[in-house]
Design a protein around this motif. Structure first.
Motif, PDB file in Angstrom:
ATOM      1  N   ALA A  83     -22.092 -73.801 -54.310  1.00 14.17           N
ATOM      2  CA  ALA A  83     -22.666 -73.120 -53.149  1.00 14.17           C
ATOM      3  C   ALA A  83     -23.872 -73.858 -52.575  1.00 14.17           C
ATOM      4  CB  ALA A  83     -23.065 -71.696 -53.524  1.00 14.17           C
ATOM      5  N   LEU A  84     -24.449 -74.789 -53.330  1.00 10.56           N
ATOM      6  CA  LEU A  84     -25.685 -75.442 -52.909  1.00 10.56           C
ATOM      7  C   LEU A  84     -25.610 -76.098 -51.525  1.00 10.56           C
ATOM      8  CD1 LEU A  84     -26.979 -76.979 -56.258  1.00 10.56           C
ATOM      9  CD2 LEU A  84     -28.272 -75.505 -54.708  1.00 10.56           C
ATOM     10  N   PRO A  85     -24.587 -76.907 -51.220  1.00 14.40           N
ATOM     11  CA  PRO A  85     -24.581 -77.569 -49.905  1.00 14.40           C
ATOM     12  C   PRO A  85     -24.384 -76.611 -48.735  1.00 14.40           C
ATOM     13  CG  PRO A  85     -23.097 -78.662 -51.463  1.00 14.40           C
ATOM     14  CD  PRO A  85     -23.467 -77.354 -52.061  1.00 14.40           C
ATOM     15  N   TYR A  86     -23.984 -75.358 -49.027  1.00 14.80           N
ATOM     16  CA  TYR A  86     -23.656 -74.418 -47.952  1.00 14.80           C
ATOM     17  C   TYR A  86     -24.697 -73.317 -47.803  1.00 14.80           C
ATOM     18  CZ  TYR A  86     -19.259 -76.820 -48.553  1.00 14.80           C
ATOM     19  OH  TYR A  86     -18.308 -77.790 -48.644  1.00 14.80           O
ATOM     20  N   LEU A  87     -25.810 -73.431 -48.487  1.00 17.04           N
ATOM     21  CA  LEU A  87     -26.906 -72.474 -48.295  1.00 17.04           C
ATOM     22  C   LEU A  87     -27.714 -72.913 -47.076  1.00 17.04           C
ATOM     23  CD1 LEU A  87     -27.940 -71.863 -51.999  1.00 17.04           C
ATOM     24  CD2 LEU A  87     -27.021 -70.159 -50.418  1.00 17.04           C
ATOM     25  N   GLN A  88     -27.108 -72.750 -45.941  1.00 16.60           N
ATOM     26  CA  GLN A  88     -27.685 -73.145 -44.664  1.00 16.60           C
ATOM     27  C   GLN A  88     -27.164 -72.190 -43.605  1.00 16.60           C
ATOM     28  OE1 GLN A  88     -25.828 -76.629 -42.751  1.00 16.60           O
ATOM     29  NE2 GLN A  88     -24.728 -76.981 -44.690  1.00 16.60           N
ATOM     30  N   PRO A  89     -27.870 -72.015 -42.493  1.00 12.75           N
ATOM     31  CA  PRO A  89     -27.478 -71.001 -41.497  1.00 12.75           C
ATOM     32  C   PRO A  89     -26.069 -71.175 -40.945  1.00 12.75           C
ATOM     33  CG  PRO A  89     -29.737 -71.720 -41.111  1.00 12.75           C
ATOM     34  CD  PRO A  89     -29.182 -72.608 -42.190  1.00 12.75           C
ATOM     35  N   THR A 102     -34.147 -71.992 -48.498  1.00 13.92           N
ATOM     36  CA  THR A 102     -34.742 -73.085 -49.270  1.00 13.92           C
ATOM     37  C   THR A 102     -35.043 -72.636 -50.693  1.00 13.92           C
ATOM     38  OG1 THR A 102     -35.708 -74.009 -47.257  1.00 13.92           O
ATOM     39  CG2 THR A 102     -36.642 -74.726 -49.359  1.00 13.92           C
ATOM     40  N   GLU A 103     -35.584 -71.441 -50.846  1.00 12.07           N
ATOM     41  CA  GLU A 103     -35.877 -70.901 -52.172  1.00 12.07           C
ATOM     42  C   GLU A 103     -34.598 -70.712 -52.980  1.00 12.07           C
ATOM     43  OE1 GLU A 103     -38.350 -67.118 -54.124  1.00 12.07           O
ATOM     44  OE2 GLU A 103     -38.288 -67.445 -51.945  1.00 12.07           O
ATOM     45  N   LEU A 104     -33.531 -70.278 -52.298  1.00 14.04           N
ATOM     46  CA  LEU A 104     -32.246 -70.103 -52.985  1.00 14.04           C
ATOM     47  C   LEU A 104     -31.683 -71.439 -53.446  1.00 14.04           C
ATOM     48  CD1 LEU A 104     -30.364 -67.373 -50.890  1.00 14.04           C
ATOM     49  CD2 LEU A 104     -31.097 -67.211 -53.267  1.00 14.04           C
ATOM     50  N   ARG A 105     -31.807 -72.479 -52.625  1.00 12.24           N
ATOM     51  CA  ARG A 105     -31.301 -73.794 -53.027  1.00 12.24           C
ATOM     52  C   ARG A 105     -32.054 -74.315 -54.245  1.00 12.24           C
ATOM     53  NH1 ARG A 105     -30.890 -74.612 -47.393  1.00 12.24           N
ATOM     54  NH2 ARG A 105     -32.951 -75.593 -47.310  1.00 12.24           N
ATOM     55  N   THR A 106     -33.362 -74.182 -54.208  1.00  9.26           N
ATOM     56  CA  THR A 106     -34.161 -74.658 -55.347  1.00  9.26           C
ATOM     57  C   THR A 106     -33.850 -73.863 -56.614  1.00  9.26           C
ATOM     58  OG1 THR A 106     -35.931 -75.259 -53.811  1.00  9.26           O
ATOM     59  CG2 THR A 106     -36.502 -75.103 -56.139  1.00  9.26           C
ATOM     60  N   GLY A 107     -33.756 -72.539 -56.455  1.00  8.72           N
ATOM     61  CA  GLY A 107     -33.467 -71.708 -57.619  1.00  8.72           C
ATOM     62  C   GLY A 107     -32.081 -71.944 -58.168  1.00  8.72           C
ATOM     63  N   THR A 108     -31.086 -72.134 -57.293  1.00  8.61           N
ATOM     64  CA  THR A 108     -29.717 -72.395 -57.754  1.00  8.61           C
ATOM     65  C   THR A 108     -29.647 -73.715 -58.505  1.00  8.61           C
ATOM     66  OG1 THR A 108     -28.847 -71.168 -55.850  1.00  8.61           O
ATOM     67  CG2 THR A 108     -27.314 -72.596 -57.015  1.00  8.61           C
ATOM     68  N   ALA A 109     -30.361 -74.729 -58.012  1.00 15.26           N
ATOM     69  CA  ALA A 109     -30.378 -76.027 -58.702  1.00 15.26           C
ATOM     70  C   ALA A 109     -31.013 -75.892 -60.085  1.00 15.26           C
ATOM     71  CB  ALA A 109     -31.125 -77.051 -57.854  1.00 15.26           C
ATOM     72  N   GLY A 123     -28.846 -76.480 -63.396  1.00 19.10           N
ATOM     73  CA  GLY A 123     -29.191 -77.788 -63.941  1.00 19.10           C
ATOM     74  C   GLY A 123     -28.734 -78.940 -63.075  1.00 19.10           C
ATOM     75  N   GLU A 124     -28.537 -78.706 -61.814  1.00 15.74           N
ATOM     76  CA  GLU A 124     -28.076 -79.749 -60.890  1.00 15.74           C
ATOM     77  C   GLU A 124     -29.237 -80.199 -60.008  1.00 15.74           C
ATOM     78  OE1 GLU A 124     -25.027 -81.002 -60.712  1.00 15.74           O
ATOM     79  OE2 GLU A 124     -23.991 -79.657 -62.091  1.00 15.74           O
ATOM     80  N   GLU A 125     -29.084 -81.416 -59.470  1.00 19.70           N
ATOM     81  CA  GLU A 125     -30.008 -81.874 -58.441  1.00 19.70           C
ATOM     82  C   GLU A 125     -29.689 -81.147 -57.133  1.00 19.70           C
ATOM     83  OE1 GLU A 125     -32.497 -83.980 -58.608  1.00 19.70           O
ATOM     84  OE2 GLU A 125     -32.259 -84.501 -60.727  1.00 19.70           O
ATOM     85  N   VAL A 126     -30.719 -80.961 -56.324  1.00 21.64           N
ATOM     86  CA  VAL A 126     -30.484 -80.335 -55.015  1.00 21.64           C
ATOM     87  C   VAL A 126     -29.768 -81.345 -54.126  1.00 21.64           C
ATOM     88  CG1 VAL A 126     -31.533 -79.265 -53.004  1.00 21.64           C
ATOM     89  CG2 VAL A 126     -32.535 -78.907 -55.270  1.00 21.64           C
ATOM     90  N   PRO A 127     -28.489 -81.110 -53.798  1.00 21.22           N
ATOM     91  CA  PRO A 127     -27.740 -82.087 -52.997  1.00 21.22           C
ATOM     92  C   PRO A 127     -28.092 -81.953 -51.519  1.00 21.22           C
ATOM     93  CG  PRO A 127     -26.352 -80.203 -53.449  1.00 21.22           C
ATOM     94  CD  PRO A 127     -27.667 -79.938 -54.144  1.00 21.22           C
ATOM     95  N   PRO A 128     -27.778 -82.959 -50.742  1.00 20.91           N
ATOM     96  CA  PRO A 128     -27.987 -82.812 -49.291  1.00 20.91           C
ATOM     97  C   PRO A 128     -27.057 -81.734 -48.738  1.00 20.91           C
ATOM     98  CG  PRO A 128     -26.749 -84.817 -49.777  1.00 20.91           C
ATOM     99  CD  PRO A 128     -27.224 -84.269 -51.092  1.00 20.91           C
ATOM    100  N   LEU A 129     -27.489 -81.087 -47.679  1.00 21.88           N
ATOM    101  CA  LEU A 129     -26.688 -80.044 -47.058  1.00 21.88           C
ATOM    102  C   LEU A 129     -25.424 -80.648 -46.453  1.00 21.88           C
ATOM    103  CD1 LEU A 129     -29.430 -77.910 -45.260  1.00 21.88           C
ATOM    104  CD2 LEU A 129     -28.298 -77.448 -47.433  1.00 21.88           C
TER     105      LEU A 129
END
Length: 805
Positions: free
Chosen positions: A452-458, A475-482, A486-492
């Motif tokens: 879900a990380l790359p799709y946490l965007q409007p 942004t907080e959701l992306r950081t928390g999900t990563a 245990g993953e790096e925050v990927p580009p959107l």
């Protein structure tokens, strides 16, 4: 599931009376704007624009059509054509009079005003087109003078446009049979005018299209009558389907895709009924079209052939989900109404929507249960596609998934990842990001949650969820999900196909250039030249332009060691041309080709190297051909073209060497040269050395580049031949190759503006009249730049569906 019925009547089974107390009026406002009218306005408006351009530019073609039709109709005796026109004149007088009298007698003053407005709008729009295009033209040997009723000048083209506008406006008030009768009436009137020879065929078609567009515009501006089915009709159809409905209670204002009722039954618990009218399908078509134009691979399925198929698809998904163990309503019946609407009867679950519950009533157990339902629906290879809190019903503390109308079976991992991102954002807006993430982490596999990380965007969220969340929350959701996974925050994920500012820039530059370009020449000369064009040579120009994509595919295949499938490679070149229309310096097209090669099994490094080799090969071929054509044109020219003198060439070489010396004298210049230029040249040389072991690949690489450049030159030659431009092949080649160098430095997509200006300057430099030069350049760019946009977009879509880019 109960049987599906067509065209039922609102009566009970076995002759029983219809349900009592049901309203016979459609729910909602009496008038509102229908999405279908917007679709019709867009279609008829496009038809009007195309016909107007055809009449204005392709004068020879439109006159040829009119003449050919004239040869056919003049085979009919003149008396027969006069008699036919007389009958049409009587009908053209009687029908409008009957409509006006009928509306006056019934005191339909508002409708009468709308009819008058539509007729005036249709006639007025056509009058504007007539003023600009001078459309009054008769078929040779057509009926002239007076018939046995009126002058042959009646009915006129403005009258035909007014009739088409009124017919379009009146359809919402008419039954299906009367709507078809109106269509046939317009067709008969237009056909009779063409047969009688009172107007040319393209002009008649333009009158119909402009009138229909005006009528649709009136409906869009002022609204149309409520065409939704009345509750009594819905209840009767459900009774025909075997459901003993006694009453219907409207649950929500009918502003969404469906009207929602709770149906009281003679026996058993109540049912939840969703009624889809045709405007729901029109709205869905507009929504899908918008997403397709604006988003990269939205994943939407193609619209079904009918509204009934759309609703049947939703019922099928509900049954699949229920069989897989998902808590969702059971399908009870599906019934078609006489006006084409469809009613879907479902199990009625007494509960409250999750987003309507107070936050203190949403405990962790409920959140965990929601995510378990999500895991179940995804395990069944389904995707909801609108999985937000507003589509989750809570009954007795347990969640129920509802509204699978936009769902997808055999769902892709991408669709399911967007589901997780949507629900995560929606729940975070209700209970906060920590609780939403904690619940998802307790239930979902970390790898699934990380998708879900790359799709946490409007852009990945529905409009409802987008309005509830902020960028800071996402942004907080992306950081928390990563952190949780245990993953790096990927580009959107890049979802937008074309940025609005890019569209605006291209539109402004295009409009400004094509408005300013005719100022370089006499506008009348350019128009006259294009009107007398030889359309056979124009067709050759289009065909040769298409060969450039074949040659480009050959060159692409020669740049990599792996074997590329030929047809998809050609499609990739078409798709890259489409992408290059909205990206400067061909950046988007190169990225698409690299992606295509990677999807075709080419290693990432080899794909990038192959793309670089194509650029190098193209540059080498371009320079060689530039020198050859300039030398050829200088020898064969009779004074209109001359290569620079030796002294000027020596001065140019000296300037280049001086600039190189200045760059080499500075540490920064040497570093930039070694980092970017020298490294690229070494890598390209090593790649060329490797390819040199395979003569066929070297031939394909350079042969493809040679074919692309030569095909563009030939297309420009064909454009010149179509307009009788007196210029040699050598001069055309020199003009094209020189102009391409200038256009390559322009920041606009495809060198838009710079290419046209350079070509016009080049042609005038070899002795072509400015007006004719502008006409040749516009014809060439239409065939090579604008026409490939549609097949390029289709190829882009096809490659996406096949997961090749």
């Amino acid at each position: 599931m109960s049987r599906v019925l067509s065209d039922p009547v609102p009566e009970a089974v076995d002759g029983a009376p219809p349900p009592a107390g049901l309203d016979g009026q459609p729910p909602g406002e009496r008038r509102f704007r229908h999405p279908g009218d917007v679709v019709r306005l867009a279609l008829w408006g496009t038809a009007t624009l195309v016909l107007a351009v055809l009449i204005a530019v392709a004068t020879s073609t439109s006159e040829g059509v009119t003449t050919d039709v004239g040869r056919v109709v003049t085979r009919l005796p003149g008396s027969v054509r006069e008699f036919l026109l007389g009958l049409i004149q009587i009908a053209a007088l009687a029908v409008p009079l009957a409509v006006v009298v009928g509306l006056v007698v019934k005191r339909r003053w508002h409708r009468l005003l709308m009819v008058a407005l539509a007729g005036a709008a249709g006639a007025g729009l056509f009058a504007l087109l007539d003023a600009g295009l001078s459309l009054h033209r008769q078929i040779p040997d057509g009926v002239t003078g007076d018939t046995w009723v009126l002058s042959s000048r009646f009915p006129s083209l403005p009258f035909l446009a007014a009739v088409a506008a009124v017919a379009t406006l009146g359809k919402p008030w008419l039954s299906r049979s009367w709507r078809r009768s109106c269509d046939w009436g317009v067709v008969v009137l237009a056909g009779a005018m063409a047969i009688a020879g009172t107007a040319g065929v393209p002009e008649v078609a333009l009158a119909v299209a402009s009138g229909a567009a005006a009528g649709a515009a009136v409906l869009v501006v002022f609204g149309a009558p409520n065409r939704r089915p009345a509750p009594a009709t819905v209840a009767g159809s459900l009774r025909e389907a075997g459901l003993a409905v006694t009453d219907l209670e409207l649950q929500l204002a009918p502003t969404g895709r469906a009207q929602r009722y709770v149906a009281a039954m003679a026996e058993g618990p109540p049912l939840f009924v969703k009624v889809y009218a045709q405007d729901a399908r029109d709205a869905d078509l507009l929504y899908r079209s918008y997403r397709t134009l604006m988003l990269r691979g939205p994943g939407d399925e193609r619209p079904s052939t009918s509204l009934a198929h759309d609703v049947e698809h939703q019922a099928l998904l509900l049954m699949f989900a229920r069989r897989a163990g998902v808590r969702c309503p059971e399908v009870e019946a599906l019934a078609r109404l006489g006006d084409g609407s469809v009613a879907l009867a479902l199990e009625c679950i007494d509960g409250e929507l999750l987003d309507a519950l107070p936050p203190d009533q949403i405990d962790d157990a409920l959140l965990d249960a929601v995510w378990r339902e999500v895991a179940t629906i995804h395990a069944a290879r389904l995707a909801h596609r609108a999985l937000r809190a507003g589509n989750i019903l809570v009954a007795a503390g347990r969640p129920t998934i509802i509204d699978l109308s936009f769902g997808e079976e055999s769902a892709t991992p991408r669709s399911q990842a967007i589901d997780r991102a949507e629900l995560l954002a929606s729940l975070a807006a209700l209970v906060g990001p920590e609780r939403a993430l904690g619940s998802a982490a307790r239930v979902l596999d970390p790898d699934d949650l990380a998708t879900a990380l790359p799709y946490l965007q409007p852009l990945a969220l529905s409009a409802s969820t987008r309005h509830q969340v902020s960028k800071g929350l996402l942004t907080e959701l992306r950081t928390g999900t990563a952190d949780v996974t245990g993953e790096e925050v990927p580009p959107l994920e890049r979802l937008v196909r074309v940025r609005p500012r890019t569209l605006m820039t291209v539109a402004v530059l295009t409009g400004a250039f094509y408005l300013l370009l005719p100022q370089l020449a006499n506008v009348d000369d350019s128009v006259r030249a294009m009107q007398s064009a030889n359309w056979g040579w124009v067709a050759v120009c289009v065909v040769v332009s298409g060969l450039t994509y074949v040659a480009s595919a050959i060159g692409m295949a020669g740049g990599v060691p792996e074997r590329l499938p030929f047809v998809p490679t050609v499609m990739a070149q078409l798709a890259s041309s489409f992408v290059n229309r909205v990206t400067p310096a061909n950046v988007g097209g190169m990225a698409l080709n690299v992606r295509f090669m990677q999807k075709s099994g080419v290693d990432s490094g080899a794909a990038v190297t192959g793309m670089g080799l194509n650029v190098v090969a193209g540059a080498i071929v371009h320079v060689v051909l530039l020198v050859a054509f300039f030398a050829w044109a200088g020898q064969s020219s009779q004074g209109g073209f001359a290569i620079p003198s030796s002294s000027k060439l020596l001065v140019a070489i000296a300037v280049v060497l001086a600039l190189a010396g200045i760059v080499a004298a500075t540490a920064r210049g040497r570093r930039l040269f070694q980092t970017h230029v020298l490294r690229f040249l070494k890598q390209s040389w090593r790649s060329l050395s490797t390819l040199a072991r395979s003569p066929s690949r070297i031939f394909a690489l350079f042969g493809g580049s040679f074919g692309v450049t030569l095909a563009y030159v030939c297309a420009l030659v064909a454009a010149g031949a179509a307009l009788d431009a007196d210029v040699s092949f050598a001069e055309v080649g020199a003009v094209y190759l020189g102009s391409s160098l200038i256009a390559a430095a322009a920041p606009t997509p495809g060198g838009l503006g710079a290419m046209e200006a350079a070509l016009v300057a080049g042609f005038t430099g070899v002795g072509v009249e400015p007006g004719l030069a502008v006409a040749v350049v516009l014809t060439y760019r239409m065939a090579t730049f604008w026409l490939p946009i549609l097949p390029g977009w289709l190829s882009f879509q096809a490659l996406q569906r096949r997961n090749l880019i």
